[in-house]
Write an enzyme that holds these catalytic residues in place. Structure first.
Site, PDB file in Angstrom:
ATOM      1  N   VAL A 109       0.922  -0.790   0.221  1.00  0.00           N
ATOM      2  CA  VAL A 109       0.101  -0.122   0.157  1.00  0.00           C
ATOM      3  C   VAL A 109       1.150   1.486  -0.007  1.00  0.00           C
ATOM      4  O   VAL A 109       2.159   0.733   0.549  1.00  0.00           O
ATOM      5  CB  VAL A 109      -0.821   0.484   1.298  1.00  0.00           C
ATOM      6  CG1 VAL A 109      -1.730  -1.103   1.104  1.00  0.00           C
ATOM      7  CG2 VAL A 109      -0.852  -0.294   2.235  1.00  0.00           C
ATOM      8  N   SER A 110       0.171   2.339  -0.472  1.00  0.00           N
ATOM      9  CA  SER A 110       1.038   3.881  -0.769  1.00  0.00           C
ATOM     10  C   SER A 110       1.309   3.860   0.810  1.00  0.00           C
ATOM     11  O   SER A 110       2.461   5.311   1.102  1.00  0.00           O
ATOM     12  CB  SER A 110       0.508   4.009  -1.466  1.00  0.00           C
ATOM     13  OG  SER A 110       0.845   4.058  -3.069  1.00  0.00           O
ATOM     14  N   SER A 111       0.184   4.144   1.194  1.00  0.00           N
ATOM     15  CA  SER A 111       0.500   5.008   2.617  1.00  0.00           C
ATOM     16  C   SER A 111      -0.274   4.403   3.933  1.00  0.00           C
ATOM     17  O   SER A 111      -0.764   3.506   3.962  1.00  0.00           O
ATOM     18  CB  SER A 111       0.115   6.379   1.874  1.00  0.00           C
ATOM     19  OG  SER A 111      -1.715   5.899   2.242  1.00  0.00           O
ATOM     20  N   GLN A 167      -3.861   3.835   4.552  1.00  0.00           N
ATOM     21  CA  GLN A 167      -4.701   2.697   3.003  1.00  0.00           C
ATOM     22  C   GLN A 167      -4.520   1.259   3.958  1.00  0.00           C
ATOM     23  O   GLN A 167      -3.770   0.748   4.762  1.00  0.00           O
ATOM     24  CB  GLN A 167      -3.581   2.535   2.240  1.00  0.00           C
ATOM     25  CG  GLN A 167      -3.717   4.031   0.470  1.00  0.00           C
ATOM     26  CD  GLN A 167      -3.289   3.796  -0.534  1.00  0.00           C
ATOM     27  OE1 GLN A 167      -1.907   2.920  -0.162  1.00  0.00           O
ATOM     28  NE2 GLN A 167      -3.732   4.144  -1.429  1.00  0.00           N
TER      29      GLN A 167
END
Length: 83
Positions: free
Chosen positions: A12-14, A17
């Site tokens: 996940v990017s962050s 998320q």
């Protein structure tokens, strides 16, 4: 007897998320929780700790599951070169 080892990778990017949808999909494919590698960071490059750790486990008897190809990385040219 199936001598394949099943690994899973999720990203996940962050921190905000939620990765649970990816985890559930990997578990449903038979990947044990101990064999799931996860990074919480951008897919702009492959400099990710768990990704690198997972690569060391890959061999001719390994099957890698990823929920979606974009979880490996964002740039398809880089993905193609990596694999």
């Amino acid at each position: 007897m199936d001598d394949k080892k099943y690994l899973g990778y999720m990203r996940v990017s962050s921190r905000e998320q939620n990765e649970e949808r990816q985890r559930i999909a990997l578990l449903e494919r038979g990947v044990s929780n101990d064999n799931i590698y996860m990074d919480k960071q951008s897919g702009k490059n492959f400099d990710r700790p768990q990704y690198k750790k997972m690569l060391q486990k890959l061999n001719g008897n390994t099957v890698l599951f990823v929920k979606s190809i974009d979880r490996l990385g964002r740039n398809y040219a880089d993905l193609n070169e990596q694999w």
